[in-house]
Design a protein around this motif. Structure first.
Motif, PDB file in Angstrom:
ATOM      1  N   LEU B 397       0.854  -1.189   0.000  1.00 42.62           N
ATOM      2  CA  LEU B 397       0.000   0.000   0.000  1.00 42.62           C
ATOM      3  C   LEU B 397       0.887   1.234   0.000  1.00 42.62           C
ATOM      4  N   PRO B 398       0.458   2.292  -0.654  1.00 40.62           N
ATOM      5  CA  PRO B 398       1.261   3.525  -0.596  1.00 40.62           C
ATOM      6  C   PRO B 398       1.218   4.096   0.822  1.00 40.62           C
ATOM      7  N   SER B 399       2.235   4.825   1.188  1.00 40.15           N
ATOM      8  CA  SER B 399       2.265   5.415   2.527  1.00 40.15           C
ATOM      9  C   SER B 399       1.444   6.702   2.510  1.00 40.15           C
ATOM     10  N   PRO B 400       0.984   7.131   3.697  1.00 33.60           N
ATOM     11  CA  PRO B 400       0.190   8.369   3.747  1.00 33.60           C
ATOM     12  C   PRO B 400       0.898   9.537   3.082  1.00 33.60           C
ATOM     13  N   ASP B 401       2.183   9.669   3.329  1.00 37.92           N
ATOM     14  CA  ASP B 401       2.904  10.799   2.743  1.00 37.92           C
ATOM     15  C   ASP B 401       2.922  10.724   1.226  1.00 37.92           C
ATOM     16  N   GLU B 402       3.093   9.517   0.750  1.00 38.80           N
ATOM     17  CA  GLU B 402       3.146   9.320  -0.691  1.00 38.80           C
ATOM     18  C   GLU B 402       1.810   9.700  -1.325  1.00 38.80           C
TER      19      GLU B 402
END
Lengths: 875, 849
Positions: B397-402
């Protein structure tokens, strides 16, 4: 009982005397009663004799008893005052026919019939090389040894009249089909794995009259490890005449055939049906116009109308059943009833012969393995079990046991009936039993062993293990034995090596101490000051003795003397060969311990080398698909191997059993010594992802394969356990810190104090806090026990059983427990189910009640070894 | 002619061939065997079963012409009548039985005087000839001299039974021990692996065969089990002295193949329907080697691939029953034709401008959609794209920042840049390594050494396997080189240039197992059925299988893994067919080089194609060929032009895997929304929209960790491959409850179907209750931190939770609901555990869409 081989056995039978004579006999004319072939004159196990003894204990009613040298399971046959049996060297290299005087028991002829250059399957303990029963007539006896040859001997002179050695097949587990004959022809059965045929020889000349190949192939595939196993069989044919048509009814592996006896033309056959069936041992019975026969391991009993032609499976089988049908023993038909005895458990079934309707099915009781077909005489049916149980029941539609007794013999051969006496062959002796006689107890108690004791001529070939390995490999390659058999054999040889060494006949000089002691002890025994057993114990102590009497004495000498003593003990029936070997090994190891690694000892410290080799063998077996990996691993563990990485091979890995006893310095330990154990302790921390945890060890089981020092080192300590994978991670997930868990380990990494999780026979689960009793740690007063136990299974796994003991059935000779009954209501942990109980083991479930022989080989371990028999009583 | 009116169809049917029905002498292979197949005689339920039926056995699905002919010519065992009666053909049992003139368990199969009856009758009338020998066999037999009748008789009477009884178990029929077959005289003269001629006609002393049976040479003793009888030896010597007479191509000498079918043509080329009950007549024309053509419609078996779209009867009349596209499959001899069937889903012509698309993938897809009347869904949102791409490309999963950065990026090429970026991440290599480990069977239990109990050798080796592939993928080594590293690896060595564990798996016990494994891993082909009989719905015959497995026979594939039987085996040049696509000469001991060379050939029909298709399936959850390991003519691609183009370009790029990923991920086809429109709701195989699918087992495992991880650990949770489900844990976790529930494959069988992506009830229960889920929540580093830091900005927490679990911002109403819950909760700990639990139990979390 794993073996296929069961089948081999002969359906031994006896047969009563010839019909005409039986009515009139008295003792004086006894010798006219001729029981001339396998299962008697009619081949159906029925005698017309009366007044036969109904009790047999080994001493009572024994008119005479004669030791038969070497090994053979052929049944005795009787003709006019002569009793004939065949026997063979255990390795099959020489085959003999023996003639015993019916009245005196004296051996009249001991004829070596054949030398065998390449005996088949030299190592099977499921059959002998002399299993086919000879057939005798006036002046001539036809002795038959399957593929090894057939000979016609003159019964008076013992001279060979003719011989045939050119009819061959690969029996895989040695020959067993017995010859039958009519007026002119002798019929021989060859159902090997390679070829299958039946041959008729002219009795006068030995020339082939006809030879007919088996025709039917079911297409069923046997397991890969046993190529063509489904082609082999060990049955004996029966000659009948049905509505004027003479027939030779001959069961083979996958079908039972009828042939025209004069031409060999196939008349009809029945398919044995679906399922993987072969190893037929039955001799068919013809009664009420029907042929009764069974189908070996697929356990079908057929009643066939023999009037058909071609494939009559769908048309002429009058009835068939599988209920209570044994692999090995043939049925018995008396009057309207058909009787059968189950192979294991002693289940007797009685059926209406014409319809197959079951009249009863009852247990004879006790530990009973039956290979011998039942025999009828005078309203009674006689059973002989492999375990030495002799039982007599009433021949009626009601089950009624008239007599049952246990003797120290092994019965595989069928009895022969001569007048009012019966000839019984045990694995060591031939008995004539008749009412009103009594003999002294036999000094021979070594009957549990299949050989009659050492000294009778080269039975345990003390050959170089490497050479044996080579031969085994060759045998496997050529299909003569399966890999599993070869490995079993090889291990046997390895285990026996120590013992065999001791049994060497060479006189060594200068073994003063033990010799002297032995002499003194002998005198003590002779004068009645001590029993032989006590004397023996003393001697054992001295030999194994942790302190050799004179330190400067080379240990080799002591051991040899000890070996001699052991050998004598075996001969005198003090102990079985197996026990002797164990004792000897104990002594060897004790000395090893005393000297550190003990390289001086004459026996090479076989563990390491042998196990490596075993490993290789097993590897090959698996790669070639002959065994499964699990089997190989079990074998290896069983043999005491550890599982270091390949690289570690030979670098001081501690292998096998030697290490611990003498307090072996663990400083020398590198690599990953085997620690096949159940470890119980409290969880300290865990890393599910990496499959690791730490635990504080409360307890670890020990059996004879594990190293005690590891146990000592880890108890009470916190150790790491690594390598948890698959579903066991789920178990680990559920166990909380502080909770007790139980884990099966396979090895120990001393440097990092890490136990390695066993990927096979795996256990990793929550457990109750450790309690010695619950985990089967034996009470002090019970340690050293040997004997029979009955109890309920609490836990099964990894070829081990935890059992709650209900009662102590018997106490064995080797018992050292001070209060055997102290185990009542408590638990014991039993190991050693592989391989001999493999099959039955897989059927064991918690709450089953079993009876089992157990032996505490070394009181330092918590685990008991299984021995003797295993019987499941109820589920 | 694309549109066939019903009338025309009927006309076609009426006209159908007479040709094959009324030819003067029906041919066994061309007519009789296919007819028996079509009538069901050689099916598994009837005479094709391995036990036969009523004593009469035909080869299953009929491809063993010799056996079948012999069975037909034999006397029936029970009736004592000839199955084929040449003197009075009408009395032939096969005709009497089939018409139920006599008792027949199978009932009445044909009517008296039907064309089927006449065909069989005429065949019998003409002498019931068997298969003619194929040209290539003829060449082998050409040099065979003529023999006297006495010689032939001697052979038939003495020699043939002897060979059959003693030699054929190892050297007859399909057996080829030591490379030697004794099926025909040419086989015998050709010899096996050993040096020297098996027979030198006329000179027994120079013939290896005679030497072997005399048992004079300790190394060459045949038969191995026993020495032949002196009489038998004398017979064989006499036979060789006579010049080894052997009858030419007699019926019972197994001949490998009959006539060669070049291809099946079909008309029409495509069935396009407009409405229910439209029908069309299919015609099948067989092309034989040598140019012969024949209409064989009557003798062809027809199957529909989707009976909700089209039904087809035994005459080849196909009827439209529903909308959609599929194929009708026609089987005749060993040929297969798949006739495309299509009925538009809507009446509307979608407004698609094919030329507008820059990515060729989109053009190929659009062409098909136009035919089907489908308008594709819109392009998905950026958030959807990022989550989808991250999961499909990197299994993460992509990270929140990404997510935040991506959503706030306004540049037009941000999607393509993201694709480029992700392709550089270790997670990309990890995820696709995991997939390649699936395809190649990297299973610790299987590579455990035999006596492995106490060490973890299996895991160590499996990790090495993984690492080796990982390295190749991160370096973007060409797929062909990667495959070569596996295929040519020396099994005697460890991991290095090559990765040998593929060959050392315990499951590869027999050459056939190896053959099946290679076919599955590198060709996407399932050969299982052909092991025992002709594949029922496929082109593969047993001969194809035996030939292919022959590559892996121990005597040939003999390079250290297996102990050599005896010193120097000289392997003769062997010619083997690689699944009929190519024939190679084997020289030397190791067959793998020629196989690899064949795989690398541009026209190899499967190697690149199967990989391209598997990658495609990784993005769309359905392959262009589906199932992805069933590349067979009876399982045609849903969009052949698309698959062809991708395959060609992939080879053209020198098997550049990143090119392939980039090409697919950057297409509009991939970037479509999962929301269906009116026209494409039913479409599941033409890529008109994204189909929501459950995220794979390993990804779920890692995603749960990611949702609950402490912020400081988030990055390491995403990147530490030692502790990632798509990394090294891939091997360790196989078999755990979590992985089983979500369908992670054990890699124990040769089947892509081992991985299960279907949602199940158990999965819901797992997410609700499993100790693993509870552990993640109770041991959540993020919640711990929130508690420790006494964080009060609930709005921010909620946003973060959404970004972690769904990789998007919450909607206003979602935020309000979450806020309400957090405020009511007794503690932040409890409230957050509830919230994260709830999020992980939503469709949005568990689905990739």
């Amino acid at each position: 009982m794993k073996s296929i081989f069961k089948n081999i056995t002969l359906c031994v039978v006896i047969f009563a005397m010839s019909i005409l004579s039986s009515v009139v006999l008295g003792k004086d004319v006894k010798h006219f009663f001729n029981w001339n072939q396998f299962r008697g004159p009619n081949g159906d196990g029925v005698s017309t004799s009366s007044n036969l003894p109904t009790e047999f204990s080994g001493t009572k009613n024994v008119q005479w008893r004669t030791a038969i040298h070497d090994l053979g399971w052929s049944s005795p046959v009787v003709w006019e005052g002569q009793v004939w049996v065949t026997t063979a060297r255990e390795d099959g290299s020489e085959l003999f026919a023996l003639c015993v005087n019916l009245e005196t028991g004296k051996i009249m002829h001991d004829i070596k019939v054949f030398d065998v250059a390449n005996p088949q399957n030299e190592w099977s303990d499921l059959n002998t090389h002399a299993t086919p029963t000879p057939i005798v007539e006036k002046g001539r006896i036809y002795v038959h040894f399957g593929t090894y040859g057939t000979a016609c001997l003159d019964t008076q002179t013992g001279r060979k009249i003719w011989e045939r050695r050119d009819l061959n097949c690969d029996h895989r587990v040695r020959p067993a089909s017995s010859p039958v004959m009519d007026k002119n022809l002798l019929f021989l059965t060859y159902d090997g794995v390679d070829q299958q045929f039946i041959a008729a020889l002219e009795k006068a000349t030995g020339k082939t009259r006809w030879l007919t190949k088996r025709t039917y192939k079911s297409g069923q595939e046997p397991p890969k490890s046993k190529p063509n196993d489904n082609r082999k069989s060990y049955a004996t044919p029966t000659l009948i005449e049905h509505n004027g048509r003479k027939q030779l009814i001959s069961p083979a592996a996958e079908a039972t055939y009828s042939y025209d006896p004069s031409s060999g033309r196939e008349l009809w056959f029945i398919r044995h049906g679906k399922g993987y069936g072969y190893n037929v041992t039955c001799r068919p019975i013809y009664r009420h116009g029907l042929v009764f026969t069974n189908s070996g391991i697929s356990k079908n009993l057929f009643a066939i109308d023999p009037s058909g032609s071609g494939d009559v499976t769908d048309t002429h089988i009058r009835w068939t059943t599988r209920r209570g049908v044994p692999n090995i023993p043939a049925p018995l038909v008396v009057g309207e009833n058909l009787y059968m005895i189950g192979d294991s458990g002693g289940m007797v079934s009685c059926l209406d012969a014409k319809t197959g309707r079951q009249l009863y099915q009852e247990r004879l009781g006790g530990i009973q393995n039956h290979w011998v077909s039942p025999t009828y005489a005078d309203g009674k049916i006689y059973f002989f079990s492999r375990d030495g149980v002799f039982s007599v029941i009433e021949a009626s539609s009601e089950f009624k046991v008239l007599f049952k007794n246990q003797s120290d013999t092994v019965f595989v051969s069928m009895p022969a009936i001569a007048g009012d006496s019966m000839l019984i062959r045990s694995n060591t002796h031939l008995y004539r039993i008749a009412k009103g006689y009594q003999v002294d107890p036999l000094p021979v108690v070594a009957a549990k062993q299949k050989s009659a004791g050492p000294g009778k001529g080269g039975k345990v070939p003390n050959k170089d293990l490497d050479a044996l390995g080579q031969r085994l490999k060759a045998a496997v390659k050529s299909g003569k034995m399966t890999e599993a058999e070869a490995i079993a054999k090889w291990k046997e040889a390895v285990a026996g090596k120590g013992g065999a060494k001791g049994k060497g006949t060479k006189e060594e000089k200068g073994k003063v101490d033990l010799k002297e002691l032995a002499q003194q002890l002998r005198e003590a025994v002779a004068s009645g000051k001590m029993t032989q057993k006590e004397a023996f114990e003393k001697l054992s102590e001295a030999a194994a003795g942790r302190q050799p009497i004179k330190k400067d004495k080379p240990p080799k000498v002591d051991l040899d003397e000890y070996g001699q003593q052991l050998k004598k003990a075996v001969e005198n029936g003090e102990m079985t060969e197996e026990e002797a070997i164990a004792k000897y090994k104990e002594a060897v190891e004790a000395q090893k311990g005393g000297e550190g690694t003990g390289s001086k000892i004459g026996t090479k410290p076989s563990g390491k080398v042998d196990l490596q080799k075993l490993g290789e063998e097993l590897k090959e077996a698996v790669e070639s698909g002959k065994m499964t990996k699990d089997e190989a691993i079990a074998e290896y563990i069983k043999a005491g191997g550890s599982f270091g990485e390949g690289k570690d091979k030979g670098e001081g890995k501690v292998v096998g059993k030697g290490g611990g006893k003498g307090g072996n310095a663990k400083g020398g330990v590198k690599g990953r010594p085997n620690f096949y154990s159940i470890v119980i302790g409290r969880l300290k921390s865990k890393d599910i992802e990496l499959g690791e945890f730490t635990m504080q060890v409360d307890y670890a089981t020990l059996n004879r394969y594990t190293s005690k020092w590891i146990k000592d080192e880890i108890i009470g300590k916190t150790v790491r356990v690594s390598g948890v994978s698959g579903q066991f991670r789920d178990n680990l997930l559920l166990i909380k810190k502080g909770q007790t868990l139980k884990v099966r380990t396979a090895g120990y990494l001393a440097e990092s104090k890490t136990l390695v999780f066993a990927h096979k026979f795996n256990v990793l689960e929550r457990a109750l806090p450790f309690d010695p009793e619950a985990h089967g740690v034996p009470p002090k007063d019970f340690r050293g026990f040997e004997g029979g136990l009955q109890g309920k299974i609490i836990e099964v796994g990894g070829y081990e059983v935890l059992m709650e003991v209900e009662k102590v059935m018997s106490v064995g000779k080797g018992n050292k427990a001070t209060v055997p009954n102290s185990i009542k209501g408590k638990r014991v942990r039993l190991a050693g189910f592989y391989p001999q109980y493999e099959k039955l083991f897989k059927e064991l479930r918690p709450t089953d009640i079993i009876q089992i022989g157990a032996r505490h080989q070394d009181a330092v371990f918590d685990m008991f070894q299984v021995q003797g028999d295993l019987v499941k009583i109820e589920e | 002619m694309k549109l066939l009116g019903p009338l025309l169809s009927v006309l076609m049917a009426g006209a159908s061939f007479g040709a094959s029905r009324d030819i003067a002498t029906p041919d066994f292979q061309k007519h009789v065997v296919p007819l028996l197949g079509k009538l069901g005689c050689s099916s598994a339920k009837c005479h094709g079963s391995f036990q036969g039926q009523g004593g009469f056995r035909l080869s299953l699905f009929g491809f063993d012409f010799q056996q079948d002919h012999a069975a037909l010519m034999a006397k029936d065992s029970s009736e004592k009548q000839n199955r084929v009666n040449l003197k009075s053909p009408k009395q032939s049992l096969i005709l009497l039985k089939a018409t139920k003139s006599v008792k027949h368990k199978g009932g009445e199969i044909i009517e008296p005087d039907s064309w089927e009856y006449r065909l069989l009758h005429r065949w019998i009338q003409s002498g019931a000839p068997g298969t003619t020998i194929h040209e290539s066999e003829r060449v082998r037999l050409k040099n065979q001299p003529e023999f006297s009748a006495e010689g032939i008789q001697f052979f038939e009477k003495k020699i043939r039974p002897l060979l059959e009884a003693n030699c054929y178990e190892c050297h007859g029929f399909n057996e080829r021990k030591g490379g030697l077959q004794l099926n025909s005289r040419s086989d015998v003269v050709l010899g096996g692996d050993s040096d020297g001629s098996v027979i030198v006609p006329g000179d027994p002393d120079k013939s290896l065969l005679i030497k072997a049976i005399r048992h004079t040479d300790p190394d060459l003793q045949m038969p191995p089990k026993r020495k032949l009888e002196p009489k038998e030896i004398a017979d064989l010597e006499a036979w060789v002295r006579m010049g080894a007479p052997w009858p030419v191509g007699s019926g019972t000498v197994p001949i490998k193949s009959g006539k060669k079918l070049v291809r099946l043509d079909y008309e029409p080329k495509e069935l396009i329907y407009q409405k229910n009950d439209d029908t069309a007549q299919i015609r099948i024309i067989a092309h034989w080697e040598g140019g012969e053509r024949e209409d064989v419609t009557d003798l062809t078996r027809f199957l529909t691939k989707d009976d909700t779209v089209v039904k087809v009867d035994e005459t080849g009349l196909a009827q439209s029953v529903g909308k959609g596209d599929t194929h009708v499959v026609a089987l005749y001899d060993n040929g297969i034709a798949a006739i495309p069937v299509l009925r538009p889903l809507t009446d509307n012509q979608p407004q698609l401008n094919v030329a507008r698309y820059t990515n060729p993938i989109d053009r190929f897809v659009a062409s098909k959609l136009i035919k089907l009347g489908i308008t594709p869904s819109e392009i998905c949102t950026d958030a959807e794209f990022l989550r989808r791409l991250s999961i499909d490309l990197t299994g993460t999963l992509p990270s929140p920042d990404e997510v935040k950065a991506f959503l706030s990026d306004n540049s037009r090429d941000k999607r393509n840049r993201k694709i480029q970026e992700l392709l550089k991440r270790p997670a990309y290599a990890a995820w696709w390594t995991n997939k390649l480990c699936d395809f190649t069977g990297c299973n610790p239990a299987s590579i455990n050494s035999l006596l492995e109990v106490a060490t973890e050798e299996g895991y160590r080796k499996a990790s090495q396997w993984y690492d080796w592939i990982y390295e190749k993928i991160s370096e973007n080594e060409s797929y062909a080189d990667l495959a070569e590293g596996i295929i040519l690896a020396n099994p005697g060595h460890g991991v290095g240039q090559g990765m040998p564990y593929f060959w050392t798996r315990q499951s590869l016990k027999e050459p056939k197992d190896t053959a099946m494994s290679v076919a599955h891993s590198f060709l996407g082909i399932q050969l299982q059925c052909a092991e025992c009989h002709k594949h029922p719905f496929d082109q593969w015959t047993q001969n194809d299988f035996v030939d292919f497995a022959g590559f892996f026979a121990p005597s040939v594939f003999n390079d250290g893994r297996r102990r050599k039987n005896s010193g120097n085996v000289t392997v003769k040049t062997t010619k083997l067919s690689l699944l009929r696509s190519h024939t190679v000469k084997l020289e030397g001991n190791d067959p793998r080089r020629p196989i690899m060379d064949w795989l690398r050939q541009k026209d190899n029909p499967w190697f690149a194609r199967s990989f391209v298709n598997r990658v495609w399936a990784g993005y769309f959850n359905v392959g262009i060929v589906e199932p992805t390991d069933e590349f067979t003519p009876s399982n045609p691609p849903s969009n052949p032009e698309l698959l062809n183009w991708l395959t060609e370009q992939f080879i053209e790029s020198n098997y550049d895997m990143k090119w392939l990923h980039r090409q697919i991920a950057s297409s509009q086809t991939y970037q479509r929304s999962w929301r269906p429109n009116e026209t494409n709701a039913q479409d599941r195989r033409n890529y008109s929209r994204a189909i929501p699918r459950r995220i794979p087992a390993e990804v779920i495992y890692d995603a749960m960790k990611q949702v609950t991880a402490a912020p400081g650990k988030l990055e390491s949770v995403r990147t530490n491959l030692k502790r990632r489900g798509t990394g090294h844990l891939s091997m360790r976790m196989a078999g755990t409850h979590a992985m089983k529930v979500f369908g992670k494959p054990d890699r124990a069988t040769n089947c892509d179907c081992e991985r299960v992506n279907e949602p199940t009830l158990l999965q819901s229960i797992f997410l609700q209750n499993d100790p693993l889920v509870r552990m993640r929540l109770s041991e959540s580093g993020w919640i711990d931190e929130l508690v420790k830091n006494k964080t009060t900005d609930k709005k921010k927490i909620i946003q973060e939770a959404w970004l972690r679990a769904f990789n998007c911002y919450p909607s206003i109403s979602e935020e309000a609901r979450a806020m309400k819950h957090l405020e009511q909760a007794k503690s932040i700990q409890e409230g957050m555990e509830d919230l994260l639990w709830a999020l992980m139990n939503t469709k949005e979390f568990i689905l990739n869409r």
